[in-house]
Design an enzyme around this catalytic site. Structure first.
Site, PDB file in Angstrom:
ATOM      1  N   TYR A 161       0.855  -1.183   0.000  1.00 62.22           N
ATOM      2  CA  TYR A 161       0.000   0.000   0.000  1.00 62.22           C
ATOM      3  C   TYR A 161       0.893   1.235   0.000  1.00 62.22           C
ATOM      4  O   TYR A 161       1.549   1.548   0.993  1.00 62.22           O
ATOM      5  CB  TYR A 161      -0.903   0.041   1.228  1.00 62.22           C
ATOM      6  CG  TYR A 161      -1.966  -1.025   1.316  1.00 62.22           C
ATOM      7  CD1 TYR A 161      -2.282  -1.838   0.231  1.00 62.22           C
ATOM      8  CD2 TYR A 161      -2.679  -1.213   2.492  1.00 62.22           C
ATOM      9  CE1 TYR A 161      -3.261  -2.813   0.317  1.00 62.22           C
ATOM     10  CE2 TYR A 161      -3.674  -2.177   2.595  1.00 62.22           C
ATOM     11  CZ  TYR A 161      -3.958  -2.976   1.505  1.00 62.22           C
ATOM     12  OH  TYR A 161      -4.936  -3.937   1.597  1.00 62.22           O
ATOM     13  N   LEU A 200     -18.454  -1.770   2.194  1.00 59.29           N
ATOM     14  CA  LEU A 200     -19.213  -0.693   1.548  1.00 59.29           C
ATOM     15  C   LEU A 200     -18.926  -0.626   0.052  1.00 59.29           C
ATOM     16  O   LEU A 200     -19.235   0.357  -0.608  1.00 59.29           O
ATOM     17  CB  LEU A 200     -18.891   0.653   2.209  1.00 59.29           C
ATOM     18  CG  LEU A 200     -19.266   0.769   3.682  1.00 59.29           C
ATOM     19  CD1 LEU A 200     -18.898   2.144   4.225  1.00 59.29           C
ATOM     20  CD2 LEU A 200     -20.759   0.499   3.889  1.00 59.29           C
ATOM     21  N   ARG A 248     -16.206  -0.180  -1.597  1.00 58.82           N
ATOM     22  CA  ARG A 248     -15.346   0.969  -1.921  1.00 58.82           C
ATOM     23  C   ARG A 248     -16.130   2.286  -1.991  1.00 58.82           C
ATOM     24  O   ARG A 248     -15.867   3.138  -2.825  1.00 58.82           O
ATOM     25  CB  ARG A 248     -14.586   0.701  -3.213  1.00 58.82           C
ATOM     26  CG  ARG A 248     -13.679  -0.514  -3.094  1.00 58.82           C
ATOM     27  CD  ARG A 248     -13.143  -1.013  -4.422  1.00 58.82           C
ATOM     28  NE  ARG A 248     -12.344  -2.205  -4.182  1.00 58.82           N
ATOM     29  CZ  ARG A 248     -12.824  -3.430  -4.050  1.00 58.82           C
ATOM     30  NH1 ARG A 248     -14.136  -3.636  -4.136  1.00 58.82           N
ATOM     31  NH2 ARG A 248     -12.029  -4.457  -3.813  1.00 58.82           N
ATOM     32  N   GLY A 249     -17.107   2.391  -1.129  1.00 60.55           N
ATOM     33  CA  GLY A 249     -17.907   3.610  -1.047  1.00 60.55           C
ATOM     34  C   GLY A 249     -19.171   3.573  -1.871  1.00 60.55           C
ATOM     35  O   GLY A 249     -20.046   4.432  -1.694  1.00 60.55           O
ATOM     36  N   SER A 269     -22.123   3.230   0.368  1.00 66.16           N
ATOM     37  CA  SER A 269     -21.977   3.998   1.608  1.00 66.16           C
ATOM     38  C   SER A 269     -23.149   4.952   1.838  1.00 66.16           C
ATOM     39  O   SER A 269     -23.353   5.451   2.948  1.00 66.16           O
ATOM     40  CB  SER A 269     -20.686   4.813   1.581  1.00 66.16           C
ATOM     41  OG  SER A 269     -20.765   5.824   0.576  1.00 66.16           O
ATOM     42  N   GLY A 270     -23.881   5.240   0.776  1.00 66.67           N
ATOM     43  CA  GLY A 270     -24.939   6.239   0.864  1.00 66.67           C
ATOM     44  C   GLY A 270     -24.468   7.634   0.540  1.00 66.67           C
ATOM     45  O   GLY A 270     -25.264   8.574   0.519  1.00 66.67           O
TER      46      GLY A 270
END
Length: 333
Positions: free
Chosen positions: A56, A206, A208-209, A212-213
């Site tokens: 990473y 989620l 990767r978003g 997520s909303g």
């Protein structure tokens, strides 16, 4: 924060873990100060499991965590580290190296960057197709015997590989993507884990978003992994966001946010599953940790799964070349 045990032989960890990948550029630029504040907030909230990878940011993430965890008692948290992914100076990906000599080289560098004398869970990020998994796991077992690693984990491998690895040394957990929109693990992998007494750390809870909303159907920025993700492509993303809106109604009925309901759903799949939340800001973390207090009733679960039925997402979870490299997606295993 409640606690959960990772498998029959693994450590007891917080019921929700922190995934640190997004703090090192995979989703576009991140703020170092905010990232460190987020790690501190997670520790303060009782999060003990922190997940990273030596690739990473080509070591950036490990050094960031070393800075954030400086002065924190070592026995108060667990570090889960993935290794094996090969990268170049411009961020390219060059395969996986699971050779025993490489394993021992990777861990030496991770211990130095993290500033610790042991790693709690050490796992190959992906299966090296050119090295038998028995050899890779055997090398990690040597590190366990040497005291440099406490537990062995796996990542994104299928049922057959899990069995072969567990025959060499006890495996505490499998890290794999699992969410309302990524449920292929339920067919064979999850039953195999439970048969063998192996836990799961679920990432991508989620997506990767996406669920997520908060995601809007807009272009992703430079350096953002999602620019190449099939589920975020035009046509696909609009269809997927319609699922999110249905989930929003289910969340509202429960008095929770979309993200909280999505995380709580993963946690509800079993006490042997620990969701990893990829928050890289304090506000994201605070919302995500609210899921720990959300006990879903059978009626809640029925409403959630009606909003996002299994297999309803449009697009694969990775681009085609990355999907082909996933042992966990081999439907023939």
């Amino acid at each position: 924060m409640n606690l959960r045990k990772l498998g029959a032989t693994g450590p007891t960890v917080s019921a929700i873990g922190l995934g640190a990948m997004g703090m090192s550029g995979m989703y576009g630029p991140s703020d170092r100060r905010e990232s460190i504040a987020t790690v501190h907030a997670a520790i303060d909230a009782g999060v003990t499991l922190i997940d990273t990878g030596d690739f990473y940011g080509m070591g950036h993430n490990e050094m960031l965590l070393a800075e954030a965890l400086k002065g924190v008692p070592r026995d108060s948290y667990q570090l889960s580290v993935k290794f094996g992914a090969l990268r170049d100076a411009v961020g390219g990906w060059n395969g996986i190296d699971g050779r025993p000599a490489a394993v021992k080289n990777f861990v030496a560098y991770s211990l130095q960057r993290l500033g610790v004398d042991h790693i709690d869970i050490y796992r190959p990020a992906r299966l090296d197709p050119d090295v038998p998994v028995e050899e890779t796991v055997g090398a990690i077992a040597d590190l366990v015997a040497a005291g440099q690693v406490r537990h062995i984990g796996l990542s994104e491998v299928g049922a057959g590989t899990i069995r072969r690895a567990a025959a060499v040394h006890p495996v505490c957990d499998l890290q794999i993507e699992y969410s309302l929109v990524s449920r292929t693990v339920e067919a064979e992998i999850l039953p195999t884990l439970r048969e063998l007494g192996i836990g799961m750390t679920a990432y991508g809870v989620l997506s990767r978003g996406l669920i997520s909303g908060h995601w809007q159907a807009a272009p992703t920025g430079a350096g953002d992994f999602r620019a190449h993700s099939p589920r975020f492509q035009p046509g696909n993303v609009e269809a997927n966001l319609r699922l999110v809106e249905a989930l929003r109604a289910a969340a509202a009925a429960r008095g929770a946010t979309v993200a909280q309901v999505a995380i709580a759903w993963v946690a509800s799949r079993g006490e042997d599953i620990v969701p990893l939340v990829g928050a890289r800001r304090c506000d994201q973390l605070a919302e995500s940790l609210g899921a720990a207090e959300l006990a879903l009733s059978p009626e809640d679960l029925q409403r959630i799964e009606a909003a996002v039925p299994a297999g309803a997402a449009v697009g694969e979870r990775y681009p085609a070349h990355a999907m082909a490299a996933l042992d966990s997606e081999d439907r023939g295993v």
